[in-house]
Design an enzyme around this catalytic site. Structure first.
Site, PDB file in Angstrom:
ATOM      1  N   CYS A 141       0.791  -1.379  -0.012  1.00 29.66           N
ATOM      2  CA  CYS A 141       0.044  -0.168   0.014  1.00 29.66           C
ATOM      3  C   CYS A 141       0.964   1.247   0.179  1.00 29.66           C
ATOM      4  O   CYS A 141       1.230   1.651   1.014  1.00 29.66           O
ATOM      5  CB  CYS A 141      -0.847  -0.163   1.145  1.00 29.66           C
ATOM      6  SG  CYS A 141      -1.869   1.395   1.329  1.00 29.66           S
ATOM      7  N   CYS A 144      -0.448   4.215   2.259  1.00 29.70           N
ATOM      8  CA  CYS A 144      -0.216   3.987   3.697  1.00 29.70           C
ATOM      9  C   CYS A 144       1.246   4.037   4.413  1.00 29.70           C
ATOM     10  O   CYS A 144       1.438   4.539   5.208  1.00 29.70           O
ATOM     11  CB  CYS A 144      -0.676   2.289   4.318  1.00 29.70           C
ATOM     12  SG  CYS A 144      -2.239   1.603   3.467  1.00 29.70           S
ATOM     13  N   ASP A 145       2.289   3.767   3.330  1.00 34.23           N
ATOM     14  CA  ASP A 145       3.494   3.447   3.644  1.00 34.23           C
ATOM     15  C   ASP A 145       4.514   4.201   2.922  1.00 34.23           C
ATOM     16  O   ASP A 145       5.783   4.576   3.374  1.00 34.23           O
ATOM     17  CB  ASP A 145       4.021   1.945   3.687  1.00 34.23           C
ATOM     18  CG  ASP A 145       3.294   1.004   4.503  1.00 34.23           C
ATOM     19  OD1 ASP A 145       2.939   1.390   5.610  1.00 34.23           O
ATOM     20  OD2 ASP A 145       3.151  -0.078   3.964  1.00 34.23           O
TER      21      ASP A 145
END
Ligand code: NAP
Length: 317
Positions: A141, A144-145
């Site tokens: 992701c 997200c990261d």
């Protein structure tokens, strides 16, 4: 006397499993049919779409809208008409007889009808090192990261829309993004291809697969194999973002309703599964389109048929 360990049973007309676009669109339609549906959100509130930085192809938002924001709007609209959204996850489902039962960690439900919208999960490469480095350089992701890779060099694995979309997003943070694809032609659509080819931070390694992820505390390199020449190389990198497709979340339903050979739920044109009154919508039943709009459309259709099913059930009483 009731067994202390027995879970409380709550009775519902309609339970929706999953809270992505399919689940929340189903909830909106079912709520507006006055069914007071219960949505068990599952682990990923608002589904995979909520991990997308910007959604540019959902009509009504000409400037695009972020995945999390669209998810919140979907939920608010369903709740406004009486849908109950429960942050909980089904761990066991019994579709052998009606009323159907759904168990979560703390509760047990009985439902006359179900709509399954449990979506899909990122496919794994299944190479040495992948599991070990999740959260330490391996990610599924970008939204997200990505932030953790400011100024770093990363690789993206895959050649579809997700790989390119996420790869482009990751150029905001990373110094370089190298897309590693197993063929010499991309699967992704033309717009994303053009954007990726003209982005100076993105480069491509063609006809190549990742065979191992290497590191110590964090990822340091990937082992690559050229599928045409068989040549093996070590490629230094700080991060490995994997976007090679998805597998449907159908574990709970195996042996209870019909699945296809890739384990997607089989549905008829009315979104009904092989169990009467059990409907499915979105990516769990759709290996082809997997768009927010198609999932939402399937969810709405499933809710309309569930409404009809419940009406007929009432009439035959
Ligand atoms: P996808 O279209 O199935 O693409 C998966 C990619 O990973 C393909 O390029 C595939 O290679 C590669 N791959 C699969 N297994 C592999 C393995 N074991 N090792 C190495 N490479 C592997 O999946 P996706 O990109 O996640 O897209 C899923 C769906 O969502 C698609 O319908 C897509 O159009 C849609 N989507 C749309 C948008 C958008 O419209 N903006 C954004 C994201 C996703 P091959 O090409 O050789 O098969």
């Amino acid at each position: 006397m009731a067994n202390q360990n027995e879970k409380l049973v709550e009775k519902r007309d309609l339970i929706i499993l999953g809270s992505g676009p399919a689940g929340l669109a189903a909830a909106l339609y079912a709520a507006r049919a006055d069914l007071n549906p219960l949505i068990l959100t599952g682990m990923t509130l608002h589904g995979q779409a909520s991990t997308t930085d910007i959604i540019e192809n959902y009509p009504g938002f000409p400037e695009g809208i972020s995945g999390p924001e669209l998810g919140q709007l979907f939920q608010a609209q369903a709740e406004r008409f009486g849908a109950d959204v429960e942050m909980d996850q089904a761990i066991k489902v019994d579709l052998e007889k009606t009323p159907y039962t759904v168990e979560t960690y703390g509760k047990k439900y009985e439902a006359k009808s179900l709509i399954i919208t449990t979506g899909a999960t990122s496919r794994k490469l299944n190479v040495p090192g992948e599991k070990d480095f999740v959260g330490r350089g391996v990610s599924y992701c970008g939204t997200c990261d990505g932030w953790f890779f400011k100024g770093k060099d990363i690789v993206v694995v895959g050649g579809g829309d997700s790989a390119l979309e996420e790869g482009l997003f990751l150029t905001r943070f990373a110094n370089t993004v190298t897309i590693i694809h197993r063929r010499d032609a991309l699967r992704a659509g033309a717009i994303l291809q053009n954007r990726a080819f003209s982005n100076p931070k993105i480069k491509f390694i063609w006809d190549t697969v990742v065979t191992e992820i290497i590191g110590d505390d964090a990822v340091k390199a990937v082992k690559l194999e050229n599928v045409k020449t068989g040549e093996e190389t070590i490629y230094n990198t700080n991060g490995v973002f994997i976007f090679i497709g998805h597998d449907p979340n159908t574990e709970l339903f195996k042996g209870q309703i019909e699945l296809d050979e890739s384990e997607y739920i089989l549905i008829d044109k009315h979104m009904e599964t092989s169990a009467s009154g059990v409907f499915a919508a979105g990516e769990v039943a759709d290996p082809d389109f997997r768009q927010v709009i198609t999932s939402a459309g399937m969810g709405a259709a499933a809710a309309m048929r569930a409404t009809r099913y419940l009406e007929e059930l009432e009439e035959t009483k």
